[in-house]
Every structure is written in C-alpha cells, then in structure tokens.
Design an enzyme around this catalytic site. Structure first.
Site, PDB file in Angstrom:
ATOM      1  CG  ASP A  10      -1.786   1.229   1.327  1.00 28.83           C
ATOM      2  OD1 ASP A  10      -2.414   1.574   0.313  1.00 28.83           O
ATOM      3  OD2 ASP A  10      -1.827   1.885   2.381  1.00 28.83           O
ATOM      4  CB  SER A  11       0.190   4.767  -0.735  1.00 35.34           C
ATOM      5  OG  SER A  11      -1.039   4.806  -0.031  1.00 35.34           O
ATOM      6  CE1 TYR A  42       3.112   5.773  -2.933  1.00 35.97           C
ATOM      7  CE2 TYR A  42       2.092   3.961  -4.137  1.00 35.97           C
ATOM      8  CZ  TYR A  42       3.166   4.470  -3.439  1.00 35.97           C
ATOM      9  OH  TYR A  42       4.282   3.694  -3.243  1.00 35.97           O
ATOM     10  N   GLY A  43      -2.623   9.124  -3.739  1.00 34.11           N
ATOM     11  CA  GLY A  43      -3.900   9.512  -4.340  1.00 34.11           C
ATOM     12  C   GLY A  43      -3.945  10.894  -4.945  1.00 34.11           C
ATOM     13  CB  CYS A  73      -2.621   1.122  -2.703  1.00 33.00           C
ATOM     14  SG  CYS A  73      -2.776   2.872  -3.020  1.00 33.00           S
ATOM     15  CG  ASN A  74      -9.165   1.031  -2.983  1.00 33.77           C
ATOM     16  OD1 ASN A  74     -10.195   0.582  -3.465  1.00 33.77           O
ATOM     17  ND2 ASN A  74      -8.744   0.678  -1.785  1.00 33.77           N
ATOM     18  CB  THR A  75      -4.350   5.267  -5.400  1.00 32.83           C
ATOM     19  OG1 THR A  75      -5.238   5.963  -4.524  1.00 32.83           O
ATOM     20  CG2 THR A  75      -3.768   6.229  -6.397  1.00 32.83           C
ATOM     21  CD  GLU A 155      -2.620   8.349   7.499  1.00 29.92           C
ATOM     22  OE1 GLU A 155      -1.702   9.066   7.952  1.00 29.92           O
ATOM     23  OE2 GLU A 155      -2.544   7.752   6.405  1.00 29.92           O
ATOM     24  CB  CYS A 187     -10.024   5.141  -0.160  1.00 29.11           C
ATOM     25  SG  CYS A 187      -8.612   5.852   0.709  1.00 29.11           S
ATOM     26  CB  THR A 188      -6.436   1.703   2.310  1.00 30.96           C
ATOM     27  OG1 THR A 188      -5.895   3.021   2.142  1.00 30.96           O
ATOM     28  CG2 THR A 188      -5.891   0.769   1.254  1.00 30.96           C
ATOM     29  CG  HIS A 189      -6.846   5.938   4.937  1.00 24.85           C
ATOM     30  ND1 HIS A 189      -6.032   5.410   3.953  1.00 24.85           N
ATOM     31  CD2 HIS A 189      -6.020   6.540   5.833  1.00 24.85           C
ATOM     32  CE1 HIS A 189      -4.764   5.691   4.243  1.00 24.85           C
ATOM     33  NE2 HIS A 189      -4.730   6.372   5.378  1.00 24.85           N
TER      34      HIS A 189
HETATM   35  N1  DGL Z   1      -3.991   3.869   0.082  1.00 25.94           N
HETATM   36  C1  DGL Z   1      -4.631   4.889  -0.707  1.00 25.94           C
HETATM   37  C2  DGL Z   1      -5.837   4.282  -1.448  1.00 25.94           C
HETATM   38  O1  DGL Z   1      -6.380   3.271  -1.044  1.00 25.94           O
HETATM   39  C3  DGL Z   1      -5.041   6.081   0.131  1.00 25.94           C
HETATM   40  C4  DGL Z   1      -3.882   6.922   0.635  1.00 25.94           C
HETATM   41  C5  DGL Z   1      -3.089   7.593  -0.476  1.00 25.94           C
HETATM   42  O2  DGL Z   1      -3.582   8.539  -1.117  1.00 25.94           O
HETATM   43  O3  DGL Z   1      -1.981   7.149  -0.714  1.00 25.94           O
HETATM   44  O4  DGL Z   1      -6.246   4.804  -2.442  1.00 25.94           O
END
Ligand code: DGL
Length: 270
Positions: A10-11, A42-43, A73-75, A155, A187-189
């Site tokens: 993940d990012s 990353y997003g 990571c979804n991104t 976070e 998104c992971t969060h």
């Molecule tokens: N992990 C990223 C996602 O799931 C979210 C955090 C980021 O922007 O890196 O898209």
C-alpha cells in the site's frame, strides 16, 4: 527468508485495513506487508509517478517469494494494476477494484452505485469502467466522488469528531441526492470511517468494503503454501514510529515490530 507468503503493499498505513481482512479470512497465511510511508499519499500524485512507485513496491515484495501479491492500495489498483502484473511476472496479482465491482453489481437493486476514493482513483474511472464491464445487461449508473480529506481524518483518529461528520456530509450529499443504494468504499482508509459514512447514508445504503471483498476472493487464489511457523513481516519506507502507533487502530490486531527499508534511487533529469 524463502518461505512463501502473501505479499501486500500500500502507499502507507491504510493497507492495514486490508491485512485485517486477510487475517480474518486466511488466518494461517504468512503476510509480508510493505507500506510506502516515505512517499504517501499516492492519491494526489500523477499517474506517471504512481505507476513508477507501484513497480518499485512490487520489486520489493518479490524479494520475499510471495505466492500472491495483493495490491491493497485502491489508487494503485485503479491506475497501475497492469504495471504490478508486468513486474510480478507469473505471480498472481489481486487488486481491489474487480471484486468490489462484482459485489456492487450483485448488491444494487435500484442500479445506482456510488464510489468514493482518492482523486487519482476517481479520475481514473476504474471503478465505473469495472462496474460497466460486469453489469451484464443490468441498467446501472455510477456516481463517484473524490474524498481526499478523509485520509488524514482517519489517520488522526477523528472517526467520532464532528468535523468528520460535517466533511462526510459535504462529500456524500451529491451521492445521497443521487439515491445510490450501494456505496463502494474505494480507499484503504474508509473502513475506519464506515460508521460515520453509514450513519449519513442511512440504513438502506449498503457499504462495500473493497478490502473485505478482495480478501474473500483471495481464498480461491492461494496455493497450498501455508506456513504456520513463519512470522508476518511488516516493512515501511519512513521510520516506523508513526506506523507502529497508528497502525494497530487500522489493523485491529497487535502490530508486530515493523522494519524500515530504504529505496536507493538516484536523481536523473528526464
Ligand atoms: N492507500 C490509498 C488508497 O487506497 C489512500 C492513501 C493515499 O492517497 O496514498 O487509495
């Protein structure tokens, strides 16, 4: 070191919500996790940079002999899954988008599906295209919304803060007006904020946790490489202190000691 494992990257810290689901679904699998905490988020970055990072993250995991790579990571799943697959060679790769699209199409009854994610994920239209690809004649419309402020709020541990309630309302009101009956947490969060999101959208809207759906699908992907004796390994690219302190809230389990890795790159004019 040559024990088999599921490699997850993940990012940063958010992918621990996906590891939570893997622990629940596949408690006997060894996990090697990499969070690119030095380069997160990353997003909000360009597709070009995300694709380069995705390739480098995959190369790191390949050093640990994974039987499967999970792109938490979804991104990255949205804009660079092909890069991960090309880098991984014959090792199977599971992203977050495909399983969630299938689940959303199967879930919706009114054909109106909402998608929330980072700016890069929403701009890519990966979820919209993925849903249309599996809609199979069902009349489906998608409504997507980037929610960049939700990542730092999760976070920060502000899942019960009224500021978060207000921001969730501001982001989600167009989706509520659009009368979606299914909402993909892309998104992971966002699973960390699922209570506030669910409260605002109401009981008639089904939330799809992309990480949970992917973890259920992974059951069918793993080969017989379970290694009960091996310990999980958690790696990050920044110093591990914040990851270690915030991580347990995302993981929902005690986080093993995390190690730092350094990517040695050189500046080159392009
Ligand atoms: N992990 C990223 C996602 O799931 C979210 C955090 C980021 O922007 O890196 O898209």
């Amino acid at each position: 070191m040559i024990e088999s494992s599921i490699g997850v990257f993940d990012s940063g810290i958010g992918g621990l919500t996906v590891v939570h689901e893997l622990f629940e679904q596949l408690p006997n699998e060894r996990i090697v996790y990499f969070g690119d905490t030095a380069r997160v988020p990353y997003g909000s970055k360009s597709v070009e940079i995300i694709r380069r990072y995705a390739s480098e993250d995959t190369e790191l995991l390949l050093q640990y002999n994974p039987s499967l790579i999970v792109v938490a990571c979804n991104t990255v799943s949205a804009v660079a899954l092909d890069v991960v697959k090309a880098t991984a060679g014959n090792i199977p790769v599971m992203g977050m988008i495909g399983p969630a699209c299938l689940e959303a199409v199967a879930t919706t009854t009114n054909g109106r599906i909402g998608i929330i994610g980072t700016q890069a994920t929403v701009t890519s239209k990966a979820y919209d295209n993925g849903i249309n690809a599996v809609a199979l004649g069902k009349n489906i419309r998608t409504f997507s919304q980037a929610c960049p402020l939700l990542v730092p709020l999760a976070e920060e541990g502000w899942q019960d803060h009224r500021a978060t309630t207000l921001i969730v309302e501001a982001y989600l009101s167009p989706l509520k007006k659009a009368e979606v009956d299914t909402l993909i947490l892309g998104c992971t969060h966002y699973p960390v904020l699922s209570t506030v999101i669910g409260n605002y959208m109401g009981p008639d809207v089904t939330l799809i946790n992309s990480g949970a759906v992917a973890a259920r699908n992974i059951k069918g992907y793993t080969t017989n490489t379970t290694n009960l004796s091996a310990e999980h390994l958690f790696l990050v690219s920044d110093v591990p202190s914040k990851f270690q302190s915030v991580g347990e809230r995302f993981l929902g389990y005690k986080l093993p000691l995390t190690k730092q890795v350094i990517f040695k790159e050189a500046w080159v004019v392009v």
